[in-house]
Scaffold this motif. Structure first.
Motif, PDB file in Angstrom:
ATOM      1  N   ASP A  53       0.865  -1.173   0.000  1.00  0.00           N
ATOM      2  CA  ASP A  53       0.000   0.000   0.000  1.00  0.00           C
ATOM      3  C   ASP A  53       0.901   1.223   0.000  1.00  0.00           C
ATOM      4  N   PRO A  67      -3.718  -1.139  -7.982  1.00  0.00           N
ATOM      5  CA  PRO A  67      -4.955  -1.179  -7.190  1.00  0.00           C
ATOM      6  C   PRO A  67      -6.061  -0.343  -7.839  1.00  0.00           C
ATOM      7  N   SER A  68      -7.288  -0.809  -7.721  1.00  0.00           N
ATOM      8  CA  SER A  68      -8.409  -0.174  -8.416  1.00  0.00           C
ATOM      9  C   SER A  68      -8.731   1.221  -7.897  1.00  0.00           C
ATOM     10  N   ASP A  69      -8.303   1.544  -6.666  1.00  0.00           N
ATOM     11  CA  ASP A  69      -8.624   2.857  -6.105  1.00  0.00           C
ATOM     12  C   ASP A  69      -7.550   3.904  -6.410  1.00  0.00           C
ATOM     13  N   MET A  70      -6.587   3.571  -7.265  1.00  0.00           N
ATOM     14  CA  MET A  70      -5.507   4.483  -7.607  1.00  0.00           C
ATOM     15  C   MET A  70      -5.716   5.098  -8.996  1.00  0.00           C
ATOM     16  N   ILE A  71      -5.141   6.265  -9.189  1.00  0.00           N
ATOM     17  CA  ILE A  71      -5.095   6.884 -10.507  1.00  0.00           C
ATOM     18  C   ILE A  71      -3.880   6.325 -11.234  1.00  0.00           C
ATOM     19  N   TYR A 123       1.290   5.015 -10.846  1.00  0.00           N
ATOM     20  CA  TYR A 123       0.000   5.195 -10.175  1.00  0.00           C
ATOM     21  C   TYR A 123       0.179   5.928  -8.857  1.00  0.00           C
ATOM     22  N   PRO A 170      -2.415   7.964  -5.418  1.00  0.00           N
ATOM     23  CA  PRO A 170      -3.746   8.248  -4.881  1.00  0.00           C
ATOM     24  C   PRO A 170      -4.218   9.623  -5.324  1.00  0.00           C
ATOM     25  N   GLY A 171      -5.528   9.801  -5.412  1.00  0.00           N
ATOM     26  CA  GLY A 171      -6.068  11.115  -5.739  1.00  0.00           C
ATOM     27  C   GLY A 171      -5.804  12.087  -4.604  1.00  0.00           C
TER      28      GLY A 171
END
Length: 304
Positions: free
Chosen positions: A135, A152-156, A274, A276-277
């Motif tokens: 992570d 990971p799907s929650d990353m840009i 990639y 995180p937002g």
């Protein structure tokens, strides 16, 4: 006694996250002694022990758990405010921490990382290479580098293009001793190097023909997680390997290795940066993302 500062609080939270003074020290870029002193100073100021320590383990005490539960979100707010301030910078400065695996790091070193520090000499790149998936937010990284299917799907994610072909390779001595496979299913009768993915799972060798995928769960004498080790093992003639073509192209051209099953090899996933937002990314972060997009637009249709 001097009042604890932000670095002392970060030290405690890092040790709690890592359950290790050594791991936290590496994350924060300080010595284990300095980290221990920072935690000790804070414990002395509070008058309570925050960690239970033994020679083999570190765990939060009850007081430490309550402290970290309260301080952790506050530190995130503080860093958010600092990021908001940095986002107003005209010129990129500071440090970008990037997590990658070794092969990908070699692939992006010249076209992306070195080009970035040429353009922005006031930014320091802290690149950490390791095989395991982690992570990146929890581990304190700004960006990660992985193949598209592992992001990971929650990353840009930003594709860097640069698709690659995998190849099945063996040495001339291997094929002389064991024969040459003509179809992927023939590999079940061969000695093959098994591949362990960063998430710990075993990789099934991937093939494709006429749009039909085929996965082969090979067997063999070794399981490895680093491409350079696979190459060296295959050169010794003890097994077949499944590697990136660019890593063994010179060996193939020199005749040290032979590529087989070429008509069955699909292009691999594209490489991605990639992250995180964030509402207020730093100027350095924005500049790096812009350069990554530039590289992706150039390399999307280029095989390397």
């Amino acid at each position: 006694m001097a009042r604890p500062g932000l670095h002392d609080l970060e030290a405690v939270v890092a040790v709690a996250r890592r359950s290790s003074f050594r791991g936290a020290a590496l994350e924060l870029g300080m010595s284990t002694t300095a980290l221990s002193n920072a935690v000790g100073k804070l414990e002395a100021h509070l008058g309570v022990r925050l960690f239970n320590r033994t020679t083999r383990s570190v765990s939060l005490s009850d007081a430490g758990r309550l402290f970290v539960e309260s301080v952790g979100p506050a530190l995130q707010d503080i860093h958010g405010a600092m990021d908001a301030a940095r986002s107003k910078q005209a010129n990129p400065t500071g440090t970008l921490r990037i997590n990658s695996y070794a092969t990908a790091a070699r692939e992006i070193l010249s076209p992306l990382l070195l080009e970035f520090i040429r353009r922005y000499p006031q930014v320091h790149i802290d690149l950490v290479t390791e095989g395991r998936l982690l992570d990146i937010v929890a581990e304190g990284f700004d960006l990660g580098v992985r193949r598209a299917t592992l992001v990971p799907s929650d990353m840009i994610a930003i594709s860097l293009g640069r698709p690659q072909r995998n190849v099945v390779i063996g040495s001339p001595d291997y094929f002389k001793s064991y024969g040459t496979p003509s179809t992927p299913t023939d590999l079940l009768q061969h000695r093959c190097i098994r591949i362990r993915l960063p998430n710990g799972a075993l990789f099934r060798w991937r093939f494709e023909k006429d749009g039909e995928p085929l996965l082969i769960d090979v067997n063999g004498p070794m399981t490895l997680d680093e491409a350079s080790l696979s190459r060296g093992t295959v050169l010794e003639g003890v097994a077949l390997g499944y590697v990136m073509e660019r890593d063994v192209r010179e060996d193939i051209e020199a005749g040290r290795l032979i590529s087989v099953l070429k008509e069955w090899m699909p292009p691999s996933d594209e490489l991605c940066i990639y992250y995180p937002g964030r509402r207020n990314p730093s100027a350095a972060h924005r500049a790096f993302v812009e350069l990554a997009r530039e590289l992706g637009s150039k390399g999307r249709n280029t095989a390397v």
